[in-house]
Structures are given as structure tokens and as C-alpha cells.
Design a protein around this motif. Structure first.
Motif, PDB file in Angstrom:
ATOM      1  N   LEU A  47       2.377  -0.136   1.681  1.00 44.42           N
ATOM      2  CA  LEU A  47       3.539  -0.721   1.018  1.00 44.42           C
ATOM      3  C   LEU A  47       4.746   0.204   1.129  1.00 44.42           C
ATOM      4  N   ILE A  48       4.551   1.482   0.832  1.00 45.64           N
ATOM      5  CA  ILE A  48       5.654   2.447   0.906  1.00 45.64           C
ATOM      6  C   ILE A  48       6.144   2.571   2.351  1.00 45.64           C
ATOM      7  N   ASP A  49       5.218   2.603   3.295  1.00 46.30           N
ATOM      8  CA  ASP A  49       5.616   2.640   4.705  1.00 46.30           C
ATOM      9  C   ASP A  49       6.455   1.424   5.071  1.00 46.30           C
ATOM     10  N   SER A  50       6.029   0.240   4.612  1.00 48.40           N
ATOM     11  CA  SER A  50       6.755  -0.983   4.972  1.00 48.40           C
ATOM     12  C   SER A  50       8.128  -1.035   4.304  1.00 48.40           C
ATOM     13  N   VAL A  51       8.230  -0.523   3.087  1.00 48.51           N
ATOM     14  CA  VAL A  51       9.538  -0.456   2.421  1.00 48.51           C
ATOM     15  C   VAL A  51      10.468   0.463   3.214  1.00 48.51           C
ATOM     16  N   GLY A  52       9.962   1.633   3.623  1.00 50.48           N
ATOM     17  CA  GLY A  52      10.767   2.555   4.411  1.00 50.48           C
ATOM     18  C   GLY A  52      11.152   1.980   5.763  1.00 50.48           C
ATOM     19  N   SER A  53      10.229   1.271   6.397  1.00 52.14           N
ATOM     20  CA  SER A  53      10.505   0.673   7.712  1.00 52.14           C
ATOM     21  C   SER A  53      11.517  -0.462   7.635  1.00 52.14           C
ATOM     22  N   ALA A  54      11.571  -1.136   6.491  1.00 51.11           N
ATOM     23  CA  ALA A  54      12.469  -2.278   6.335  1.00 51.11           C
ATOM     24  C   ALA A  54      13.923  -1.869   6.114  1.00 51.11           C
ATOM     25  N   THR A  91      -0.730  14.056  17.528  1.00 49.50           N
ATOM     26  CA  THR A  91       0.629  13.545  17.382  1.00 49.50           C
ATOM     27  C   THR A  91       0.766  12.632  16.168  1.00 49.50           C
ATOM     28  N   CYS A  92       0.178  13.007  15.078  1.00 49.80           N
ATOM     29  CA  CYS A  92       0.271  12.215  13.852  1.00 49.80           C
ATOM     30  C   CYS A  92       1.700  12.272  13.306  1.00 49.80           C
ATOM     31  N   PRO A  93       2.247  11.131  12.889  1.00 46.45           N
ATOM     32  CA  PRO A  93       3.597  11.139  12.313  1.00 46.45           C
ATOM     33  C   PRO A  93       3.641  11.987  11.042  1.00 46.45           C
ATOM     34  N   GLN A  94       4.695  12.794  10.934  1.00 51.50           N
ATOM     35  CA  GLN A  94       4.873  13.658   9.771  1.00 51.50           C
ATOM     36  C   GLN A  94       6.215  13.331   9.130  1.00 51.50           C
ATOM     37  N   TYR A  95       6.168  12.886   7.883  1.00 49.94           N
ATOM     38  CA  TYR A  95       7.398  12.532   7.189  1.00 49.94           C
ATOM     39  C   TYR A  95       7.154  12.466   5.691  1.00 49.94           C
ATOM     40  N   ILE A  96       8.263  12.403   4.951  1.00 57.12           N
ATOM     41  CA  ILE A  96       8.226  12.272   3.496  1.00 57.12           C
ATOM     42  C   ILE A  96       9.167  11.135   3.109  1.00 57.12           C
ATOM     43  N   ILE A  97       8.678  10.248   2.250  1.00 58.49           N
ATOM     44  CA  ILE A  97       9.510   9.190   1.666  1.00 58.49           C
ATOM     45  C   ILE A  97       9.555   9.429   0.168  1.00 58.49           C
ATOM     46  N   THR A  98      10.763   9.457  -0.388  1.00 59.88           N
ATOM     47  CA  THR A  98      10.950   9.632  -1.829  1.00 59.88           C
ATOM     48  C   THR A  98      11.758   8.454  -2.345  1.00 59.88           C
ATOM     49  N   ILE A  99      11.272   7.848  -3.419  1.00 62.63           N
ATOM     50  CA  ILE A  99      11.975   6.722  -4.045  1.00 62.63           C
ATOM     51  C   ILE A  99      12.270   7.086  -5.496  1.00 62.63           C
ATOM     52  N   TYR A 100      13.540   6.885  -5.899  1.00 60.46           N
ATOM     53  CA  TYR A 100      13.979   7.192  -7.253  1.00 60.46           C
ATOM     54  C   TYR A 100      14.155   5.906  -8.062  1.00 60.46           C
ATOM     55  N   ASN A 101      14.119   6.043  -9.365  1.00 61.14           N
ATOM     56  CA  ASN A 101      14.257   4.886 -10.264  1.00 61.14           C
ATOM     57  C   ASN A 101      15.611   4.193 -10.151  1.00 61.14           C
ATOM     58  N   ASN A 102      16.629   4.888  -9.653  1.00 60.15           N
ATOM     59  CA  ASN A 102      17.943   4.261  -9.506  1.00 60.15           C
ATOM     60  C   ASN A 102      18.066   3.467  -8.207  1.00 60.15           C
ATOM     61  N   GLY A 103      16.986   3.438  -7.402  1.00 57.84           N
ATOM     62  CA  GLY A 103      16.987   2.681  -6.158  1.00 57.84           C
ATOM     63  C   GLY A 103      17.239   3.512  -4.913  1.00 57.84           C
ATOM     64  N   LEU A 157      10.510   8.349  -8.719  1.00 47.87           N
ATOM     65  CA  LEU A 157       9.472   7.381  -9.047  1.00 47.87           C
ATOM     66  C   LEU A 157       8.230   7.722  -8.243  1.00 47.87           C
ATOM     67  N   LEU A 158       8.424   8.016  -6.965  1.00 47.10           N
ATOM     68  CA  LEU A 158       7.285   8.394  -6.128  1.00 47.10           C
ATOM     69  C   LEU A 158       7.722   9.219  -4.942  1.00 47.10           C
ATOM     70  N   VAL A 159       6.772  10.010  -4.453  1.00 45.88           N
ATOM     71  CA  VAL A 159       6.945  10.782  -3.231  1.00 45.88           C
ATOM     72  C   VAL A 159       5.679  10.588  -2.411  1.00 45.88           C
ATOM     73  N   MET A 160       5.850  10.169  -1.158  1.00 45.99           N
ATOM     74  CA  MET A 160       4.704  10.035  -0.266  1.00 45.99           C
ATOM     75  C   MET A 160       4.946  10.890   0.964  1.00 45.99           C
TER      76      MET A 160
END
Length: 157
Positions: A137-144, A42-54, A31-34
């Protein structure tokens, strides 16, 4: 005669296998990749991927509390909220790139596949507030997420 029958059976199997792989690839399209990229500090480096199946995946690279690859699952309500936010923010009308001549600024690369629409935005500097809100929003979803499970990182060839 047996050779011809074997060839026919194998050709049917090969054709059905390809369509099965094609269906799996379509279903596994995220669904998305951030991605938050590096800077000279020292900037945070990461990838969050969310799929349609949750499924949600996280790959922490540097300057984050969780280094490595992890996955978890999001509820249908959260997925629905994310999709709704991307629709109402008019994500697909954002420019493809918000850039700067300053080289020490990290980028946020956000790629979304929603229905038949696909759009990728590179926000290095001065992206619109609505875009920043989506990133947050994506950051907060990942943090939660509290039940991350470690997984092997996928290596790109």
C-alpha cells in the motif's frame, strides 16, 4: 533593577520558546516511515515518510529510478485510507521482528505513529500477508505521486 527585568523577560521567552519547539516536534512526528534496505544484489533502497498533514517524502538511495530527496502532498482521503488500513490490519499487534538467518535478504522497516500508539516492525523474512499488504500500500501510494518536488536531503549527525 533593569537587569532583573531583563532576566525575567528572557526567562519567559526561553520557556515559551521551548514549549513552541515541543509543539512543533509533536506535530512533525511522522504518521509512518517505511524503509527498504540493501541486499547483496540490486534491491531497491529507499525511504518513504508520510506525515499527518499530508506531506509525503521520498529518499531514493540505490537501484531506484528516482535518486535523491523529494516531497509532495497527499489528499485527506488518501491519508484517511492509509490510517484505516493500518487500524483494520491490526498493525500494532504484529511482532517487532520477522527475521532470517539468510544474510542476503533486504528488510522492510515500517514504523507507525497513529494516535497514542507507536510500533516498529522489521520484516526481513516471512512477515504476515497483512504486513506485506501494508508495505505494498505504501509503495503504491508513493508510486502514484506524479508531482514530486526535489528537496535537500537531511543529513544525520
Amino acid at each position: 533593577m533593569r537587569l532583573y527585568i531583563l532576566i525575567i523577560i528572557l526567562s519567559f521567552y526561553c520557556c515559551s520558546s521551548k514549549s513552541h519547539l515541543l509543539n512543533n516536534n509533536t506535530q512533525s512526528l511522522p504518521l509512518l516511515v517505511m524503509e527498504r534496505t540493501a541486499c547483496y544484489g540490486t534491491c531497491p533502497q529507499y525511504i518513504i515518510t508520510i506525515y499527518n498533514n499530508g506531506t509525503i517524502e521520498y529518499e531514493g538511495k540505490m537501484f531506484v529510478s528516482k535518486i535523491g530527496c523529494f516531497f509532495s502532498f497527499l489528499s485527506k482521503d488518501i491519508l484517511s485510507d492509509i490510517k484505516s488500513e493500518f487500524s483494520t490490519s491490526q498493525f500494532f499487534s504484529f511482532e517487532k521482528e520477522y527475521d532470517s538467518n539468510i544474510t542476503d535478504i533486504p528488510s522492510v522497516i515500517l514504523e507507525v505513529h497513529l494516535g497514542s500508539k507507536n510500533h516498529r516492525v522489521i520484516d526481513r523474512f516471512n512477515g504476515p500477508k497483512k504486513l506485506k499488504n501494508l508495505q505494498n500500500l505504501i509503495d503504491s501510494v508513493g508510486s502514484a505521486v506524479i508531482d514530486w518536488q526535489e528537496q535537500e536531503c537531511q543529513k544525520l549527525d
